[in-house]
Scaffold this active site. Sequence first.
Site, PDB file in Angstrom:
ATOM      1  N   ASP A 250      -0.126  -0.740  -4.827  1.00  0.00           N
ATOM      2  CA  ASP A 250      -1.477  -0.369  -5.287  1.00  0.00           C
ATOM      3  C   ASP A 250      -1.517   0.995  -5.965  1.00  0.00           C
ATOM      4  OD1 ASP A 250      -1.164   1.185  -2.954  1.00  0.00           O
ATOM      5  OD2 ASP A 250      -3.278   1.019  -2.421  1.00  0.00           O
ATOM      6  N   ASN A 251      -0.560   1.865  -5.650  1.00  0.00           N
ATOM      7  CA  ASN A 251      -0.472   3.189  -6.284  1.00  0.00           C
ATOM      8  C   ASN A 251       0.858   3.810  -5.897  1.00  0.00           C
ATOM      9  OD1 ASN A 251      -3.002   3.692  -3.972  1.00  0.00           O
ATOM     10  ND2 ASN A 251      -1.006   4.644  -3.618  1.00  0.00           N
TER      11      ASN A 251
ATOM     12  N   SER B 212      -8.613   0.984   4.668  1.00  0.00           N
ATOM     13  CA  SER B 212      -7.394   1.720   5.007  1.00  0.00           C
ATOM     14  C   SER B 212      -7.267   1.912   6.516  1.00  0.00           C
ATOM     15  CB  SER B 212      -7.384   3.080   4.317  1.00  0.00           C
ATOM     16  OG  SER B 212      -7.313   2.933   2.916  1.00  0.00           O
TER      17      SER B 212
ATOM     18  N   HIS C  16       0.878   2.583   4.171  1.00  0.00           N
ATOM     19  CA  HIS C  16      -0.164   3.612   4.218  1.00  0.00           C
ATOM     20  C   HIS C  16      -0.111   4.325   5.575  1.00  0.00           C
ATOM     21  CE1 HIS C  16      -4.231   5.350   4.235  1.00  0.00           C
ATOM     22  NE2 HIS C  16      -4.332   5.057   2.951  1.00  0.00           N
TER      23      HIS C  16
ATOM     24  N   CYS D 274      -6.789   3.589  -3.565  1.00  0.00           N
ATOM     25  CA  CYS D 274      -7.007   2.256  -2.985  1.00  0.00           C
ATOM     26  C   CYS D 274      -7.997   1.325  -3.677  1.00  0.00           C
ATOM     27  CB  CYS D 274      -7.431   2.429  -1.544  1.00  0.00           C
ATOM     28  SG  CYS D 274      -6.290   3.425  -0.563  1.00  0.00           S
TER      29      CYS D 274
ATOM     30  N   ARG E 162      -7.539  -1.960  -6.385  1.00  0.00           N
ATOM     31  CA  ARG E 162      -7.777  -3.343  -5.982  1.00  0.00           C
ATOM     32  C   ARG E 162      -8.859  -4.005  -6.835  1.00  0.00           C
ATOM     33  NH1 ARG E 162      -5.029  -3.377  -0.932  1.00  0.00           N
ATOM     34  NH2 ARG E 162      -4.182  -1.270  -0.828  1.00  0.00           N
TER      35      ARG E 162
ATOM     36  N   LYS F 170       0.996   9.505  -5.233  1.00  0.00           N
ATOM     37  CA  LYS F 170      -0.324   8.917  -5.043  1.00  0.00           C
ATOM     38  C   LYS F 170      -1.430   9.897  -5.441  1.00  0.00           C
ATOM     39  CE  LYS F 170      -3.360   7.030  -1.448  1.00  0.00           C
ATOM     40  NZ  LYS F 170      -3.470   6.571  -0.052  1.00  0.00           N
TER      41      LYS F 170
ATOM     42  N   ASP G  17       0.840  -1.196   0.000  1.00  0.00           N
ATOM     43  CA  ASP G  17       0.000   0.000   0.000  1.00  0.00           C
ATOM     44  C   ASP G  17       0.879   1.251   0.000  1.00  0.00           C
ATOM     45  OD1 ASP G  17      -2.071   1.803   0.239  1.00  0.00           O
ATOM     46  OD2 ASP G  17      -3.131   0.655   1.757  1.00  0.00           O
ATOM     47  N   ASP G  18       0.712   2.087  -1.018  1.00  0.00           N
ATOM     48  CA  ASP G  18       1.365   3.405  -1.094  1.00  0.00           C
ATOM     49  C   ASP G  18       2.883   3.345  -1.224  1.00  0.00           C
ATOM     50  OD1 ASP G  18      -1.155   4.422  -0.826  1.00  0.00           O
ATOM     51  OD2 ASP G  18      -0.798   5.469   1.077  1.00  0.00           O
TER      52      ASP G  18
ATOM     53  N   HIS H  15     -10.524  -3.793   1.211  1.00  0.00           N
ATOM     54  CA  HIS H  15     -10.975  -2.489   0.708  1.00  0.00           C
ATOM     55  C   HIS H  15     -11.847  -2.567  -0.545  1.00  0.00           C
ATOM     56  CE1 HIS H  15      -9.759   2.017   1.133  1.00  0.00           C
ATOM     57  NE2 HIS H  15     -11.065   1.799   1.296  1.00  0.00           N
TER      58      HIS H  15
ATOM     59  N   LYS I 267      -5.177  -5.988   3.729  1.00  0.00           N
ATOM     60  CA  LYS I 267      -6.154  -4.933   3.454  1.00  0.00           C
ATOM     61  C   LYS I 267      -7.007  -5.315   2.242  1.00  0.00           C
ATOM     62  CE  LYS I 267      -6.359  -0.124   1.841  1.00  0.00           C
ATOM     63  NZ  LYS I 267      -5.591   1.104   1.586  1.00  0.00           N
TER      64      LYS I 267
END
Length: 606
Positions: A260-261, A125, A209, A47, A51, A275, A7-8, A102, A100
């Site tokens: 994810d980003n 998140s 994140h 997010c 996904r 992001k 994540d991130d 989401h 996670k």
Amino acid sequence: MVIIFIDDMGYGDVGFNGATGPRTPNLDQMAAEGMRFDDFYVGCAVCSGSRTSLMTGCHYQRLSMNAVLFPNSNNGLHPDEVTIAEMLRDTGYKTACVGKWHLGHLPPCLPTYQGFDSYYGVPYSNDMWIDPANNLSKYIIVREDLTLEEVRAGHKQRNLVPLMRDEEVIEYPANQKTLTKRYTEESIRFITQNKDEPFFLYLPHTMVHLPLAVSEDFENRTGQLIWDAIEEVDWSVGQILSTLKSLGIDKNTLVLFTSDNGAAVGSSLPLRGKKASVYDGGIREPTVMWWPGTIPAGQVCHEVAGTIDMLPTLAGLCNGKLPEKKIDGKDIRTLMFDVPGATSPHEYYILMHGPGTVRSGPWKFYPWRETNSGRHAIKDHVPSDDLIQLYNTVEDIGERDNVATAHPELVAELQSVYDAHVAEIKANQRPTQVMTRPENPVASPDMSSRRAGKPSQTIDWSNVKIGDVYDSGNSPIIAKRPFAISATIEGDELSGIIVAQGGEVVGYSLYVKEDECVLAVRLSGQEIRRIKAPIISMQTTIKASVDEKGTLSLQINNGEVVSSPGSLIGKHPAEALCIGHDDKKLVDNESPRTPFKGKLSQLKVE
């Protein structure tokens, strides 16, 4: 198969892309032993949209998903959509989601309704809060000096989030310092338990994140908390790969690592943006595919590919069935295997997120005017006056030199392609799923958590009895397959559910009501088929089935076979298989709500 989804984490947060702050020796070794994908994109710069694309092979707008879901969101990923997990489970894989999710934090949008045999993690998140509609486990651990009564009353505070197992909250608030470590331990247990059969582990880490947190072993290692968190994620990757090697299954296991980003706190350099931006720094991710002996070691792929391609690619690898509904991803096996002459299957990779963008070969097109403020700001950079943007990402990786005016024909082509894509998506959008908010979400005091970390039971049909509950993952697979039920029941006043599996989405239920035996098959949230036959004796033998054409049949005491047209159940039920009752939402609202009244002498589902 293992997918590790950070994540991130930004393009510049890993050693193999030139990171100078955090040390990532395990990821660097993974890159040396596998293949780096240097032009690998996600389906959204934040997010939930990202996904969605990974799990379904579809642009999130096609499925009407929001870019970000919140604990007060009412809709989630529709369970009629086929996920990677569902496709793989239908081919015989054990499946687990750890981390996670989401894509919807309530039934029927949780991982266990989307093809996963089990789930352990934070459902959204880690900067969010708890939804009081979530079921609380009988064994919940309540932390931070809170009381269970406060949690039940709807306690809400940002950064305090629930930890779930399957469909129940087992800890609140989750100890975020231990999440990376606990996710890793849970993943290793799953791999070890399933080492002798096909498995799919989806490991979407909560970190890095905000709010950042690390275990004691990684505190103050680098002087920056973001780097500490990155190094702990790197450690986790090393543990997963070491486990595969020690079990001797590394040469049989594909592992994908990506994010994810783009970076929120870390670095997306040398790319532009971070992001939430559709500049490359927001959607082009550090990516490695690792499969010793199959994916060539030490190679770098510069062709355009993305997370949206994973579902069709994995389907090709395991002879899985592609969804009947349109998806947007492509099979990239030729890129993974470094087939000579292989090129990207995407002539145009188009994202509608934010103001939109198109990647075609080396070109990146933006149908909007360049700015230099906020998340797009570049020090001392003067934005162009053009109404649109075009960059050559090979010659200009940082997207600084807008060459749109020099390529008017290419600009016109990419604008036309983008407009056509937007029109096609809007014309063919599919619905999300309204999530269920129960009136009383707290688990009943006498209802044990049906999985609660206990070992799964294998069904011994010669010993089943009323009250037994078996995990969905251990029940006979019925997705797109014929199945049959045989049962012998005895009693003066027979009534109630004999066997049931499913709920509001899909499933089946065999029950007795008002001197009739009923087989009910739920094909979707809106469609249910029933077939009935009278029961006239105290001892009754029942044979019920759904054949390969979807025809429902019912026979009582070797008498006349009653049949009715229907259809195969499209996906495997997420709910447990229950003997003599239905422990969650009823498959058929017309069925009795009470446990079976009578003696169950014999039962088998096959």
